[in-house]
Scaffold this motif. Structure first.
Motif, PDB file in Angstrom:
ATOM      1  N   GLN A  50       0.839  -1.190   0.000  1.00 25.68           N
ATOM      2  CA  GLN A  50       0.000   0.000   0.000  1.00 25.68           C
ATOM      3  C   GLN A  50       0.878   1.246   0.000  1.00 25.68           C
ATOM      4  N   VAL A  51       0.496   2.238  -0.827  1.00 22.10           N
ATOM      5  CA  VAL A  51       1.279   3.468  -0.937  1.00 22.10           C
ATOM      6  C   VAL A  51       0.345   4.663  -0.815  1.00 22.10           C
ATOM      7  N   PRO A  52       0.872   5.850  -0.472  1.00 17.62           N
ATOM      8  CA  PRO A  52       0.040   7.059  -0.414  1.00 17.62           C
ATOM      9  C   PRO A  52      -0.460   7.444  -1.805  1.00 17.62           C
ATOM     10  N   LEU A  53      -1.504   8.245  -1.830  1.00 16.81           N
ATOM     11  CA  LEU A  53      -2.047   8.724  -3.097  1.00 16.81           C
ATOM     12  C   LEU A  53      -1.098   9.746  -3.715  1.00 16.81           C
ATOM     13  N   PRO A  54      -0.796   9.627  -5.016  1.00 15.66           N
ATOM     14  CA  PRO A  54      -0.010  10.675  -5.670  1.00 15.66           C
ATOM     15  C   PRO A  54      -0.835  11.954  -5.774  1.00 15.66           C
ATOM     16  N   GLN A  55      -0.190  13.076  -5.967  1.00 19.57           N
ATOM     17  CA  GLN A  55      -0.869  14.364  -5.953  1.00 19.57           C
ATOM     18  C   GLN A  55      -1.967  14.454  -7.015  1.00 19.57           C
ATOM     19  N   ILE A  87     -10.005  -7.833  -0.447  1.00 21.55           N
ATOM     20  CA  ILE A  87      -8.538  -7.887  -0.581  1.00 21.55           C
ATOM     21  C   ILE A  87      -7.912  -8.504   0.667  1.00 21.55           C
ATOM     22  N   ALA A  88      -8.500  -8.215   1.835  1.00 24.96           N
ATOM     23  CA  ALA A  88      -7.983  -8.778   3.085  1.00 24.96           C
ATOM     24  C   ALA A  88      -8.043 -10.296   3.074  1.00 24.96           C
ATOM     25  N   LYS A  89      -9.068 -10.847   2.396  1.00 27.12           N
ATOM     26  CA  LYS A  89      -9.225 -12.301   2.358  1.00 27.12           C
ATOM     27  C   LYS A  89      -8.501 -12.933   1.176  1.00 27.12           C
ATOM     28  N   LEU A  90      -8.583 -12.299   0.006  1.00 25.00           N
ATOM     29  CA  LEU A  90      -8.120 -12.936  -1.225  1.00 25.00           C
ATOM     30  C   LEU A  90      -6.854 -12.331  -1.804  1.00 25.00           C
ATOM     31  N   GLY A  91      -6.508 -11.104  -1.352  1.00 24.46           N
ATOM     32  CA  GLY A  91      -5.354 -10.433  -1.927  1.00 24.46           C
ATOM     33  C   GLY A  91      -5.691  -9.848  -3.286  1.00 24.46           C
ATOM     34  N   GLY A  92      -4.696  -9.351  -3.975  1.00 24.49           N
ATOM     35  CA  GLY A  92      -4.901  -8.750  -5.285  1.00 24.49           C
ATOM     36  C   GLY A  92      -3.598  -8.226  -5.840  1.00 24.49           C
ATOM     37  N   GLU A  93      -3.592  -7.945  -7.136  1.00 26.76           N
ATOM     38  CA  GLU A  93      -2.410  -7.391  -7.792  1.00 26.76           C
ATOM     39  C   GLU A  93      -2.336  -5.901  -7.500  1.00 26.76           C
ATOM     40  N   ALA A  94      -1.197  -5.445  -6.976  1.00 26.59           N
ATOM     41  CA  ALA A  94      -1.075  -4.058  -6.524  1.00 26.59           C
ATOM     42  C   ALA A  94      -1.344  -3.056  -7.647  1.00 26.59           C
ATOM     43  N   GLU A  95      -1.003  -3.390  -8.886  1.00 25.06           N
ATOM     44  CA  GLU A  95      -1.117  -2.435  -9.984  1.00 25.06           C
ATOM     45  C   GLU A  95      -2.450  -2.525 -10.724  1.00 25.06           C
ATOM     46  N   GLN A  96      -3.335  -3.421 -10.294  1.00 22.65           N
ATOM     47  CA  GLN A  96      -4.652  -3.518 -10.932  1.00 22.65           C
ATOM     48  C   GLN A  96      -5.508  -2.317 -10.550  1.00 22.65           C
ATOM     49  N   GLU A 118     -21.569   2.653  -8.586  1.00 25.16           N
ATOM     50  CA  GLU A 118     -21.046   2.590  -7.221  1.00 25.16           C
ATOM     51  C   GLU A 118     -19.570   2.992  -7.157  1.00 25.16           C
ATOM     52  N   THR A 119     -18.956   3.207  -8.296  1.00 21.94           N
ATOM     53  CA  THR A 119     -17.553   3.621  -8.323  1.00 21.94           C
ATOM     54  C   THR A 119     -17.386   4.985  -8.968  1.00 21.94           C
ATOM     55  N   VAL A 120     -18.480   5.727  -9.098  1.00 24.13           N
ATOM     56  CA  VAL A 120     -18.438   6.954  -9.865  1.00 24.13           C
ATOM     57  C   VAL A 120     -17.492   7.994  -9.281  1.00 24.13           C
ATOM     58  N   LEU A 121     -17.328   8.052  -7.954  1.00 19.37           N
ATOM     59  CA  LEU A 121     -16.460   9.050  -7.334  1.00 19.37           C
ATOM     60  C   LEU A 121     -14.991   8.611  -7.273  1.00 19.37           C
ATOM     61  N   ILE A 122     -14.740   7.346  -7.572  1.00 17.53           N
ATOM     62  CA  ILE A 122     -13.374   6.813  -7.461  1.00 17.53           C
ATOM     63  C   ILE A 122     -12.647   7.017  -8.778  1.00 17.53           C
ATOM     64  N   PRO A 123     -11.488   7.708  -8.768  1.00 20.31           N
ATOM     65  CA  PRO A 123     -10.747   7.924 -10.025  1.00 20.31           C
ATOM     66  C   PRO A 123     -10.393   6.603 -10.693  1.00 20.31           C
ATOM     67  N   ARG A 124     -10.559   6.543 -12.022  1.00 17.92           N
ATOM     68  CA  ARG A 124     -10.311   5.301 -12.753  1.00 17.92           C
ATOM     69  C   ARG A 124      -8.831   4.918 -12.750  1.00 17.92           C
ATOM     70  N   CYS A 167      -3.061  -0.753  -4.925  1.00 21.55           N
ATOM     71  CA  CYS A 167      -2.052  -0.290  -3.970  1.00 21.55           C
ATOM     72  C   CYS A 167      -2.466   1.025  -3.303  1.00 21.55           C
ATOM     73  N   HIS A 168      -3.541   1.677  -3.818  1.00 24.07           N
ATOM     74  CA  HIS A 168      -4.041   2.931  -3.237  1.00 24.07           C
ATOM     75  C   HIS A 168      -5.278   2.717  -2.361  1.00 24.07           C
ATOM     76  N   THR A 169      -5.666   1.458  -2.124  1.00 28.81           N
ATOM     77  CA  THR A 169      -6.949   1.171  -1.474  1.00 28.81           C
ATOM     78  C   THR A 169      -7.073   1.827  -0.106  1.00 28.81           C
ATOM     79  N   ILE A 170      -6.107   1.629   0.758  1.00 29.91           N
ATOM     80  CA  ILE A 170      -6.185   2.175   2.121  1.00 29.91           C
ATOM     81  C   ILE A 170      -6.163   3.698   2.074  1.00 29.91           C
ATOM     82  N   ALA A 171      -5.295   4.266   1.233  1.00 30.16           N
ATOM     83  CA  ALA A 171      -5.222   5.725   1.124  1.00 30.16           C
ATOM     84  C   ALA A 171      -6.530   6.298   0.585  1.00 30.16           C
ATOM     85  N   LEU A 172      -7.188   5.590  -0.362  1.00 33.34           N
ATOM     86  CA  LEU A 172      -8.488   6.025  -0.867  1.00 33.34           C
ATOM     87  C   LEU A 172      -9.532   6.035   0.243  1.00 33.34           C
ATOM     88  N   TYR A 173      -9.521   4.960   1.030  1.00 32.04           N
ATOM     89  CA  TYR A 173     -10.483   4.898   2.138  1.00 32.04           C
ATOM     90  C   TYR A 173     -10.265   6.056   3.111  1.00 32.04           C
TER      91      TYR A 173
END
Length: 884
Positions: A691-696, A728-737, A753-759, A764-770
């Motif tokens: 997990q990484v911070p959100l870029p500017q 993701i906590a249960k199954l994991g995932g590819e960081a760059e997906q 349901e994803t309209v506000l989330i940048p495409r 790898c940004h999941t926690i920072a998005l939350y």
């Protein structure tokens, strides 16, 4: 006419230390005979006859010059003849021995010795002990100066030219782990560049990576002083910058002897070798202290007198430490050192050239010194001391004295036969050195921990601190299971801090009290050691006082929250001990055994290394050792011989080979309501994916999307990311997906349901998005008059700030702070951070949370939060910042 003062009277002989105690008789027969000749001198006219006898000795043995000169110099310092006679003796004999002295001994040194320049007085010691120190120092000086080759050349040069050694790497000096830590950090960094080192006001080293400039504040883990700084290049007062070099580790580095503890291993040197080699080093420094002020500068004192006191105390301290490591008396330690120093005289360096100019060179020098003089000697301590005592008894006729007869003789009735004697023989009851674990440890000190080495596994076992407590691990797990079964799904975190162990006992059977008392006892024994290995970085108050019946039940409920971490740390400590020990033993056994890996459970006694020295090891030691005794006209000779080969085999079979490695991740833990929520899942996401911070750019896109969105849409986006976190906590995932693709294709949510989330956002940004989305939601809630943290934190854990002065102080401190950042981190801490203790300072809680969350972060701004603002005020602080 004979001078009446020149003849020693009977009373004078009894009081003369030179006659009562002289370990220099171990130097050889010529020294003994020469000493007797000096004692017979009655007047100056006797000197020609004495000289003739000495010349005869020189012609008989090429090594005699050293022994003769040493006997002469010591007699002139400690003999009973008048000063004028001693001076005449020295001048008469040395004037006729010039040709013999060349290359055989240092006339300069012996001249100083004869003039009593090397007689040291120690206020705290008895005259007898001061004499022993003086005697040893003089012997070391005489020997190294008469055979200054190989590794001894450096010691001889230290006596003659101490100014050349101020900036060299003196043997046995403690080495900073700075270079090792720096190299590890360098390898871990992306660009493989060196971090920069700084020193706190007390001189403790810390590093700053990345830009290498101080941009944040912190506290030194060693002393608590402020470290770092707030602006680039601006350090806190007392801090200093500057890369440590090898040169900074050179010179003399020990403190006053009173402040020095029992030495530890230094590099490849054993503790015994450290003690013995330091005695040699300090002795040579003492001898060099007479002519120049170099030594006083090396040890950082103001005068030669202070330097002498400093070094004499160190020599005595070295001998006391050697006695402790040997498991012997200090008298035996002095005997052992004399026997070792005599090996210096026959040392042949060959083509060996060693120096002390670099840290690596010092390590080679120390290894060579240990291999040449210490390793074999410390494996044969009993034999060497016995042989020396036999010489001392013979020369001094000690065997005729009742006290020494008790000390040195095993059986006054003489009914012991020579040879091997069974351990159960009553004749051994008054033997003064018994086969015990201390004696075994001393024998093993010189054993190398190498594959197949006899005694290597036993040495590893005996060096594990608190190994005897490992057998209680199953009992500890049973106690913890009792508490987990009693309180699972019945209490919250707050309750476990209020209920005490006494409350638990009153609600259960009385027999449980004994089990809890044992649990308390083990924790209290290990408390300080557990603090050193605390991976949770718990508050220091958790370790400052002993556990008792008034302690909270959380101390017996293993979890990753509050004091439950203490219970978890206790079990982890023993599991790590078991696993580390088995893996180390595996590396020493040929062929390497395979240890099964098992889950942690209460009934695993057979899997544990359960050893009590007195109950388990001592019978094996006695069964695999022999006591050898012989007696002749010189006294008794005794030795304890251990069959380490047979002992090693039995130890492996009984305590090592059928044991198991333990899965530390299977430790049973208490599950709280909080563990079922997002905090636990955030930890698992961090374990499954990077997990990484959100870029500017992503921050700008997200904030733009949210700016004109409805509160309901923001809540929907938070729910979407929360659901993604659970998957993701249960199954994991590819960081760059892309996170939107993951949610829509794998979780089958709709694009609405994803309209506000940048495409462009990725997994790898999941926690920072939350964190950022939930921050926007919390701000909207406050603006709408709602409590955003009501479902996350119980109302009983939150309080408003009622003190008006404190409110004003908070408002003033917020003026110069980045409000948006404070809100984001507060929201993150409350929503998905670790559990907080309500009455802890908010600033002090935020700092370690941020330091653990980011690799390189400025936490200095946390210090601006007033100290009286507690964690229980965090929700109120958030509301205040929103309404500013």
């Amino acid at each position: 006419m004979m001078d009446t003062e020149s003849v020693p009277q009977k009373d004078a002989v009894e009081e003369n230390l030179y006659l009562q105690s002289d370990l220099l008789v171990l130097t050889g027969d010529i020294y003994i005979r020469t000493k007797a000749l000096f004692l017979d001198i009655a007047q100056e006219e006797d000197l020609p006859n004495l000289f003739k006898k000495i010349i005869h000795e020189i012609q008989q043995a090429p090594d005699s010059i050293f022994q003769i000169m040493l006997a002469l110099a010591v007699w002139t310092s400690h003999g009973s003849a008048p000063h004028q006679l001693r001076k005449a003796s020295y001048q008469y004999i040395t004037g006729r021995l010039q040709s013999h002295l060349a290359g055989k001994a240092s006339q300069y040194f012996l001249s100083n010795l004869a003039q009593q320049k090397y007689e040291f007085q120690i206020k705290e010691l008895s005259p007898q002990m001061a004499y022993k120190v003086t005697e040893l120092v003089n012997l070391i000086g005489a020997v190294v100066l008469s055979n200054n080759v190989g590794v001894l050349e450096n010691l001889a040069d230290l006596v003659n030219k101490p100014e050349n050694y101020i900036d060299l790497f003196l043997p046995t000096m403690p080495a900073s782990n700075f270079f090792e830590v720096r190299d590890v950090l360098k390898l871990e960094r992306a660009h493989n560049t060196s971090p920069k080192a700084y020193l706190c006001p007390e001189g403790h080293v810390y590093f700053i990576g990345e830009c290498t400039n101080p941009v944040q504040e912190g506290k030194c883990p060693e002393c608590g002083n402020k470290i770092g700084g707030q602006k680039y290049g601006l350090l806190h007062a007392g801090n200093t910058a500057g890369e440590l070099t090898e040169a900074s580790q050179a010179g003399y580095l020990l403190k006053d002897a009173a402040q020095c503890q029992l030495p530890t291993q230094e590099r490849k040197l054993t503790k015994l070798s450290v003690c013995a080699l330091r005695a040699c080093l300090h002795s040579c420094m003492l001898l060099a202290n007479k002519e120049k002020d170099t030594i006083q500068r090396m040890v950082k004192v103001k005068s030669k007198e202070e330097a002498q006191d400093f070094l004499v105390q160190h020599v005595y301290n070295d001998m006391r430490n050697l006695a402790t490591c040997l498991g012997r008396s200090i008298d035996d330690a002095f005997i052992m050192m004399h026997q070792i120093v005599h090996k210096f005289r026959t040392y042949n360096a060959g083509n060996q050239i060693l120096s002390l100019r670099t840290m690596a060179a010092r390590t080679q020098w120390e290894e060579a010194f240990q291999r040449q003089f210490f390793s074999l000697a410390f494996q044969n301590t009993d034999a060497l001391i016995n042989a020396a005592q036999a010489v001392i008894v013979q020369v001094g006729d000690f065997a005729q004295r009742p006290l020494e007869k008790i000390v040195y003789e095993l059986n006054l009735n003489g009914d012991i036969e020579d040879g091997v004697i069974p351990w159960n023989s009553p004749s051994l009851w008054n033997y003064r050195i018994h086969a015990d674990m201390l004696n075994v440890r001393q024998k093993l000190e010189a054993v190398d921990e190498t594959v197949g080495g006899e005694g290597s596994i036993l040495k590893v076992l005996l060096n594990v601190e608190h190994l005897d407590l490992l057998r209680f691990l199953c009992e500890i797990l049973k106690v913890q299971d009792m508490f987990i079964s009693r309180y699972r799904q019945k209490v919250d975190l707050g309750d476990t801090e209020k209920l005490t162990l006494q409350d638990f006992i009153e609600d259960n059977e009385s027999y449980i009290e004994d089990q809890i008392e044992q649990y308390i006892s083990i924790w209290n024994k290990l408390r300080k050691d557990l603090e050193k290995v605390d991976r949770f970085k718990m508050p220091k108050p958790f370790f400052e006082s002993d556990m008792n019946m008034d302690s909270p039940i959380s101390m017996c409920l293993p979890s990753k929250h509050g004091r439950g971490r203490c219970a978890l740390l206790l079990v982890e400590y023993f599991i790590t001990m078991q696993n580390t020990l088995l893996l180390k033993c595996r590396d020493l056994i040929t062929p390497p055994p395979s240890f099964p890996v098992v889950d942690v459970r209460m009934n695993m006694e057979n899997d544990l290394i359960c050893i009590m020295e007195s109950h388990d090891l001592m019978p094996l030691v006695i069964a695999n050792s022999q006591y050898e005794y012989s007696k002749d006209e010189s006294g008794t000779k005794h030795n304890i011989a251990y069959n380490f080969g047979s002992l090693e085999k039995k130890v492996k079979e009984k305590f090592i080979l059928r044991k198991s490695l333990l899965k530390i991740e299977t430790i049973p833990q208490m599950v709280y309501p909080q563990d079922v929520g997002l905090k636990n899942e955030v930890e698992k996401v961090n374990e499954k994916t990077t997990q990484v911070p959100l870029p500017q750019r992503l921050i700008q896109d997200l904030d733009t999307n949210v700016e004109n969105a409805r509160t309901a849409d923001i809540c929907e986006a938070v729910r979407t990311i929360t659901l993604a976190i659970s998957f993701i906590a249960k199954l994991g995932g590819e960081a760059e997906q892309a996170i939107c693709d993951y949610v829509e294709k794998d979780i089958l949510l709709s694009p609405e349901e994803t309209v506000l989330i940048p495409r462009t956002a990725q997994i790898c940004h999941t926690i920072a998005l939350y964190e950022r989305l939930s921050w926007h939601r919390s701000v909207r809630f406050v603006l709408n008059g709602d409590n955003p943290f009501e479902k996350t934190i119980g109302s009983e854990s939150m309080k408003d700030i009622e003190d008006e002065e404190l409110l004003h102080e908070l408002e003033r401190s917020l003026i110069n702070m980045n409000i948006a950042r404070l809100q984001i981190e507060l929201n993150s801490l409350l929503m998905c951070g670790p559990d907080m203790t309500p009455d802890w300072g908010l600033g002090e809680t935020l700092k370690p949370y941020l330091e653990g969350k980011y690799d390189d972060v400025d936490v200095g701004w946390c210090d601006h939060i007033p100290a009286d603002i507690m964690c229980q005020h965090s929700a109120h602080v958030f509301r205040i910042t929103v309404r500013m």
